[in-house]
Design a protein around this motif. Sequence first.
Motif, short mmCIF file in Angstrom:
data_model
loop_
_atom_site.label_atom_id
_atom_site.label_comp_id
_atom_site.label_asym_id
_atom_site.label_seq_id
_atom_site.Cartn_x
_atom_site.Cartn_y
_atom_site.Cartn_z
N HIS A 134 35.86 29.05 -8.75
CA HIS A 134 36.73 30.19 -8.47
C HIS A 134 38.09 29.74 -7.97
O HIS A 134 39.10 30.40 -8.22
CB HIS A 134 36.05 31.13 -7.48
N ALA A 135 38.13 28.61 -7.27
CA ALA A 135 39.40 28.05 -6.81
C ALA A 135 40.14 27.31 -7.92
O ALA A 135 41.30 26.94 -7.75
CB ALA A 135 39.16 27.11 -5.64
N LYS A 136 39.45 27.04 -9.04
CA LYS A 136 40.03 26.42 -10.24
C LYS A 136 40.48 24.98 -10.02
O LYS A 136 41.34 24.47 -10.73
CB LYS A 136 41.17 27.28 -10.79
N VAL A 137 39.83 24.30 -9.07
CA VAL A 137 40.22 22.93 -8.72
C VAL A 137 39.29 21.92 -9.39
O VAL A 137 38.18 22.27 -9.80
CB VAL A 137 40.18 22.74 -7.19
N PRO A 138 39.71 20.65 -9.49
CA PRO A 138 38.81 19.63 -10.04
C PRO A 138 37.75 19.23 -9.03
O PRO A 138 38.02 19.09 -7.83
CB PRO A 138 39.76 18.46 -10.34
N ALA A 139 36.52 19.03 -9.52
CA ALA A 139 35.41 18.61 -8.67
C ALA A 139 34.48 17.74 -9.49
O ALA A 139 34.15 18.08 -10.63
CB ALA A 139 34.65 19.82 -8.12
N LEU A 140 34.07 16.62 -8.92
CA LEU A 140 33.26 15.64 -9.65
C LEU A 140 32.02 15.30 -8.83
O LEU A 140 32.08 15.18 -7.61
CB LEU A 140 34.09 14.39 -9.91
N SER A 141 30.89 15.14 -9.52
CA SER A 141 29.66 14.67 -8.88
C SER A 141 29.43 13.22 -9.26
O SER A 141 29.34 12.87 -10.44
CB SER A 141 28.46 15.51 -9.30
N LEU A 142 29.32 12.37 -8.22
CA LEU A 142 29.09 10.94 -8.38
C LEU A 142 27.75 10.57 -7.76
O LEU A 142 27.48 10.95 -6.62
CB LEU A 142 30.21 10.17 -7.68
N PRO A 143 26.89 9.83 -8.45
CA PRO A 143 25.66 9.36 -7.81
C PRO A 143 25.99 8.54 -6.57
O PRO A 143 26.84 7.65 -6.61
CB PRO A 143 25.00 8.50 -8.88
N CYS A 144 25.33 8.86 -5.45
CA CYS A 144 25.68 8.19 -4.20
C CYS A 144 24.47 7.64 -3.46
O CYS A 144 24.60 7.18 -2.32
CB CYS A 144 26.46 9.13 -3.29
N GLY A 145 23.31 7.69 -4.05
CA GLY A 145 22.12 7.22 -3.37
C GLY A 145 20.90 7.96 -3.87
O GLY A 145 20.95 8.65 -4.89
N THR A 146 19.83 7.83 -3.13
CA THR A 146 18.59 8.48 -3.53
C THR A 146 17.97 9.20 -2.34
O THR A 146 18.21 8.86 -1.18
CB THR A 146 17.57 7.47 -4.08
N GLY A 147 17.15 10.21 -2.68
CA GLY A 147 16.42 10.95 -1.68
C GLY A 147 14.93 10.72 -1.84
O GLY A 147 14.48 9.63 -2.22
N ARG A 148 14.16 11.78 -1.63
CA ARG A 148 12.71 11.67 -1.68
C ARG A 148 12.26 11.18 -3.06
O ARG A 148 12.80 11.58 -4.09
CB ARG A 148 12.07 13.02 -1.37
N GLY A 149 11.28 10.30 -3.06
CA GLY A 149 10.74 9.80 -4.31
C GLY A 149 11.72 9.03 -5.16
O GLY A 149 11.49 8.85 -6.36
N GLY A 150 12.82 8.57 -4.56
CA GLY A 150 13.82 7.84 -5.33
C GLY A 150 14.66 8.70 -6.23
O GLY A 150 15.36 8.18 -7.12
N LEU A 151 14.64 10.03 -6.04
CA LEU A 151 15.42 10.92 -6.90
C LEU A 151 16.91 10.87 -6.54
O LEU A 151 17.27 10.77 -5.37
CB LEU A 151 14.91 12.36 -6.77
N PRO A 152 17.78 10.94 -7.54
CA PRO A 152 19.22 10.79 -7.29
C PRO A 152 19.80 11.91 -6.42
O PRO A 152 19.33 13.06 -6.43
CB PRO A 152 19.82 10.82 -8.69
N VAL A 153 20.85 11.54 -5.70
CA VAL A 153 21.64 12.46 -4.89
C VAL A 153 23.10 12.32 -5.33
O VAL A 153 23.55 11.20 -5.62
CB VAL A 153 21.49 12.15 -3.39
N GLY A 154 23.84 13.43 -5.36
CA GLY A 154 25.23 13.40 -5.80
C GLY A 154 26.20 13.67 -4.67
O GLY A 154 25.96 14.50 -3.79
N LEU A 155 27.32 12.93 -4.68
CA LEU A 155 28.46 13.17 -3.79
C LEU A 155 29.49 13.96 -4.58
O LEU A 155 29.93 13.53 -5.65
CB LEU A 155 29.06 11.85 -3.34
N GLN A 156 29.90 15.12 -4.07
CA GLN A 156 30.91 15.93 -4.75
C GLN A 156 32.29 15.63 -4.17
O GLN A 156 32.48 15.64 -2.95
CB GLN A 156 30.59 17.42 -4.61
N ILE A 157 33.24 15.35 -5.06
CA ILE A 157 34.60 14.97 -4.68
C ILE A 157 35.54 16.03 -5.24
O ILE A 157 35.55 16.30 -6.45
CB ILE A 157 34.95 13.59 -5.26
N VAL A 158 36.36 16.63 -4.37
CA VAL A 158 37.18 17.79 -4.73
C VAL A 158 38.63 17.52 -4.35
O VAL A 158 38.91 16.95 -3.30
CB VAL A 158 36.68 19.06 -4.01
N ALA A 159 39.56 17.95 -5.20
CA ALA A 159 40.99 17.79 -4.94
C ALA A 159 41.72 19.08 -5.28
O ALA A 159 41.14 20.00 -5.87
CB ALA A 159 41.56 16.62 -5.76
#
Length: 466
Positions: free
Chosen positions: A413-438
Amino acid sequence: MTLPLRAMAQAEAVRSGRSNARAVTEAALARIAAGNPALNALVAVHAEQALDEADAVDRRLAAGENLPLAGVPVAVKDTIWVAGRRVTQGSRLFADFRAPADAIAVERLRRAGAVVVGMANSSEFACKGVTTNPLFGPTRHPMDLNLTPGGSSGGPAAAVAGGLVPLALGTDAGGSSRRPPAHVGAVGFKPSFGAIPYGPGFAEPFVGIAVMAPIAADIADTALMFEALAGPDPRDPDSAAIAPAEERPIASLTVAYSPAFGLDAPVDDDVRDAVERAVEVLAGAGARVVRPEGRFPHWPAGVTETALMPLQHAGLAALYGEAFRRDPGLFDPDIAVQIERGLSLSGAEVAAAQLLGVDVGRALAAQFSSVDLIVGPTTPCAAWPLDRLGPETIGGQPVPPRAHAVFTPLFNHAKVPALSLPCGTGRGGLPVGLQIVAPRGMDRRVLRFAAFAEETLAGCGPESQP
């Protein structure tokens, strides 16, 4: 010869003559034949057309053309027009639809030398947080076939994370191409609204915020794909130029870390811990990370995804309400519920949601007067079982089915760029994403910081590796 799966390496091998587009395409088709039956990431594979396109790329290279995506296999979400191909939106209404033209983004992929190998699965009309539909069924998580990759771009994300193709083109109107990549360990980039031209194609239920979204295995490939797609086109009046690459050192950028993006939303401990570790590593590597006190960003009063959803529901009702009245059984039951809600809304309710969306953009723009980037979790949870719309609890609290989607829609809704980058793992080794917004238009700032973050986190222990 074993061909590298990264798009940049594949394109360089083809351009240098160490390989050719046909060989790269044949290898992709073999991977798809072996891996896709379990994943159901691709719902149509166009082997003959793809090989013809690959041969054309080889001829273009022989004629001296410079093709940045030479021979790179790409999967396209089954909501985006590819000329002459069946494109269904996962809907029985469009089961026999053939696209009359390429979307501009597809046209640009082909111009850059990419080869479209097939269509990737989507929820019906791209309006659901898991990837399943009446025509093709569910897409499964590459790490655990009992889990969902999320949605609506679960097919494109699973195709990349599952090693079927190096690049995929998704769409994102509320997080559809950030949340699935976060769940499967890929990169998903929602550019600024208008940075990549939209259409020609299907009418969008969520008017004025949907974007074409590159999905890749790493930031270099994401940036390569983005540069091939970005730039205005007169056929899309919303398309616009974005800021050029910056020369500022990474250490000069003020990066605000917001554990819940200013929202009153629960987060699973494993996700919070993985994101926190990643942020600490980035700060230790020289990023100027600040932790604003209180809730940050400061959103308009009453803002939630629920408060904005009347726009999607009304859009679905406007587009498909008459077909729904004639035969409700044609639709995914979860989409039918949304259409029913849309039909019951008043004009004032829809206008209120639209005005709230405008306020969201203004509020975020004000926050960017003091910081250059905002980072936090892409999702509050890791992937969940395939047979559910969402996890039943997050952070130990009972939650509604859309609680997994809370951290992405406001940036649309803000119309800004946002990216999800893998940043580690959580339960069971499942991926977690870091969201980067500008701020809007600063897409290349996001990609540059993401490249720094990817390189920095890759040098850490297994708990923090992307």
